[in-house]
Design a protein around this motif. Structure first.
Motif, short mmCIF file in Angstrom:
data_model
loop_
_atom_site.label_atom_id
_atom_site.label_comp_id
_atom_site.label_asym_id
_atom_site.label_seq_id
_atom_site.Cartn_x
_atom_site.Cartn_y
_atom_site.Cartn_z
N ILE A 187 0.85 -1.21 0.00
CA ILE A 187 0.00 0.00 0.00
C ILE A 187 0.88 1.25 0.00
O ILE A 187 0.65 2.19 -0.77
N ALA A 188 1.93 1.26 0.85
CA ALA A 188 2.83 2.41 0.93
C ALA A 188 3.54 2.62 -0.41
O ALA A 188 3.69 3.76 -0.88
N GLU A 189 3.97 1.52 -1.04
CA GLU A 189 4.68 1.62 -2.33
C GLU A 189 3.81 2.26 -3.40
O GLU A 189 4.22 3.21 -4.08
N ILE A 190 2.57 1.76 -3.54
CA ILE A 190 1.66 2.29 -4.58
C ILE A 190 1.32 3.75 -4.29
O ILE A 190 1.27 4.58 -5.20
N MET A 191 1.09 4.08 -3.00
CA MET A 191 0.74 5.46 -2.65
C MET A 191 1.90 6.41 -2.91
O MET A 191 1.70 7.54 -3.36
N LEU A 192 3.13 5.95 -2.61
CA LEU A 192 4.30 6.80 -2.88
C LEU A 192 4.47 7.02 -4.39
O LEU A 192 4.79 8.12 -4.82
N PHE A 193 4.25 5.96 -5.17
CA PHE A 193 4.30 6.11 -6.64
C PHE A 193 3.26 7.14 -7.10
O PHE A 193 3.54 8.00 -7.93
N SER A 194 2.06 7.05 -6.53
CA SER A 194 0.99 7.96 -6.95
C SER A 194 1.27 9.40 -6.52
O SER A 194 0.77 10.34 -7.12
N GLU A 195 2.08 9.57 -5.46
CA GLU A 195 2.45 10.91 -5.01
C GLU A 195 3.66 11.46 -5.78
O GLU A 195 4.10 12.58 -5.54
N GLY A 196 4.23 10.62 -6.69
CA GLY A 196 5.32 11.10 -7.54
C GLY A 196 6.71 10.68 -7.12
O GLY A 196 7.70 11.20 -7.63
N PHE A 197 6.84 9.74 -6.19
CA PHE A 197 8.15 9.26 -5.75
C PHE A 197 8.67 8.21 -6.75
O PHE A 197 7.93 7.31 -7.13
N SER A 198 9.95 8.31 -7.14
CA SER A 198 10.48 7.34 -8.11
C SER A 198 11.15 6.14 -7.41
O SER A 198 11.26 5.07 -7.99
N HIS A 199 11.60 6.32 -6.14
CA HIS A 199 12.21 5.20 -5.40
C HIS A 199 11.21 4.65 -4.38
O HIS A 199 11.56 4.40 -3.22
N ALA A 200 9.98 4.47 -4.81
CA ALA A 200 8.90 4.11 -3.88
C ALA A 200 9.11 2.74 -3.25
O ALA A 200 8.79 2.55 -2.08
N LYS A 201 9.66 1.77 -3.99
CA LYS A 201 9.76 0.40 -3.47
C LYS A 201 10.66 0.35 -2.24
O LYS A 201 10.27 -0.15 -1.19
N SER A 202 11.88 0.92 -2.36
CA SER A 202 12.82 0.86 -1.23
C SER A 202 12.32 1.73 -0.07
O SER A 202 12.43 1.34 1.10
N LEU A 203 11.75 2.90 -0.38
CA LEU A 203 11.27 3.79 0.69
C LEU A 203 10.10 3.17 1.45
O LEU A 203 10.01 3.31 2.67
N SER A 204 9.20 2.48 0.73
CA SER A 204 8.04 1.86 1.40
C SER A 204 8.49 0.75 2.34
O SER A 204 7.95 0.60 3.44
N MET A 205 9.52 -0.03 1.93
CA MET A 205 10.03 -1.11 2.79
C MET A 205 10.63 -0.52 4.07
O MET A 205 10.38 -1.01 5.17
N LYS A 206 11.40 0.58 3.91
CA LYS A 206 12.03 1.20 5.07
C LYS A 206 10.99 1.81 6.00
O LYS A 206 11.10 1.73 7.23
N MET A 207 9.98 2.43 5.41
CA MET A 207 8.96 3.09 6.22
C MET A 207 8.16 2.08 7.05
O MET A 207 7.91 2.29 8.24
N THR A 208 7.74 0.98 6.41
CA THR A 208 6.97 -0.03 7.15
C THR A 208 7.84 -0.70 8.22
O THR A 208 7.35 -1.02 9.30
#
Length: 336
Positions: free
Chosen positions: A168-189
């Motif tokens: 969910i975090a990965e898709i939402m970050l992508f939709s907000e315009g983040f290009s490194h969403a996959k790694s950032l979502s893993m770190k955030m969770t």
């Protein structure tokens, strides 16, 4: 028509919930998503209704609900063909639930017989076969009742447990315009998981899906405002700005340590509010208040929280300066 509104992130859990709801509707039954708070029971039902172009009424149930209120609601659904999502349905008293079961059986029998009109609550009403009734439940909570068997058979159950935070975090970050969403979502969770385990257990701490969503939206706003900053910095700032104000003093160093471990080598730029601090100084002098750095820090946190939240709760013991904080900010903003 509502325009291009926001949609839910589709995960295997929402997929399963939607399959249960649609297959239940095809056999003239309702659906009953059950699970703890913040797992997307109501939101999944609302989003499916939005996708199908149906009007969905969310009704929060309590022990004050009686059978007459429910009869009016069901009559309206029958006339219009709308959907109703009855939130926390198992808070209704058991005596009322058994009457609701009879009301729903009457409606279902009319649907199976494909009638255009039927008798309901002592009057003849029209029946739109597109109507749907769904219930959500928090099982095992205090003050909840077990559903009677004649009501259980009218709803197909679906278990809604822990949502896939990383996806969910990965898709939402992508939709907000983040290009490194996959790694950032893993770190955030991972950060939220560690924070919920290592920080002290307080009633006002929330590391659930709702908190995650608000931080992701805030990170998107920061990214659009600070194009020169790295994506990591914007996400860290969003997490710090929305969490630090609610942490106890002992938990702040722990949280900072977790952030440093997960995002090594990132230095956050210090955000200054010079004009606001000057206005606060003026307000304090005019109201004969002492200038206190700790209190100023809390006022600035309150100001930052105001920018991302609709409602704010200031928590603290008596005489700890809660009223002074919001009065000081109110006064200072009048100077600007």
């Amino acid at each position: 028509y509502l325009g291009a509104t926001t949609r839910l992130v589709i995960t295997p859990l929402t997929d399963r919930c939607w399959m249960t709801i649609t297959s239940a509707l095809s056999i003239k039954l309702g659906a009953a998503p059950a699970g703890p708070a913040g797992t997307g029971k109501t939101e999944s039902t609302k989003d499916l209704a939005k996708g199908l172009g149906k009007f969905c009424i969310v009704f929060n149930c309590s022990d004050q609900v009686n059978y007459k209120m429910m009869a009016k609601l069901f009559s309206g659904l029958s006339y219009t063909g709308s959907w109703a999502c009855l939130d926390e349905f198992n808070r209704i008293n058991i005596e009322v639930l058994s009457v609701i079961a009879q009301q729903l059986i009457t409606i279902r029998n009319a649907m199976l017989a494909e009638r255009a009109k039927f008798f309901f609550d002592d009057k003849e009403i029209e029946l739109n076969p597109q109507m749907g009734v769904f219930i959500t439940m928090n099982p095992g909570y205090k003050g909840r009742t077990e559903l009677p068997d004649n009501l259980k058979v009218l709803f197909r159950p679906v278990s809604m447990m822990i949502p896939d935070y990383a996806l969910i975090a990965e898709i939402m970050l992508f939709s907000e315009g983040f290009s490194h969403a996959k790694s950032l979502s893993m770190k955030m969770t991972k950060l939220y998981k560690l924070a919920s385990e290592q920080l002290s257990q307080q009633k006002h701490y929330d590391f659930g899906m709702r908190a995650v969503k608000s931080i992701l939206v805030m990170a998107g706003q920061l990214k659009r405002q600070n194009q020169d900053q790295s994506e990591e910095n914007n996400l860290i700032r969003a997490m710090r700005d929305s969490n630090i104000p609610k942490f106890l003093n002992d938990d702040i160093p722990l949280f900072d340590a977790i952030v440093k471990d997960l995002f090594p080598g990132t230095e956050l730029p210090v955000v200054t509010y010079d004009s606001l601090v000057d206005a606060l100084m003026k307000h304090c002098k005019s109201n004969f208040l002492e200038v206190d750095d700790l209190q100023f820090g809390k006022i600035l946190q309150f100001y930052e929280t105001m920018k991302v939240r609709f409602g704010i709760m200031i928590v603290g013991e008596a005489m700890s300066g809660k009223t002074v904080i919001y009065n000081a900010l109110f006064g200072a903003l009048n100077y600007l």
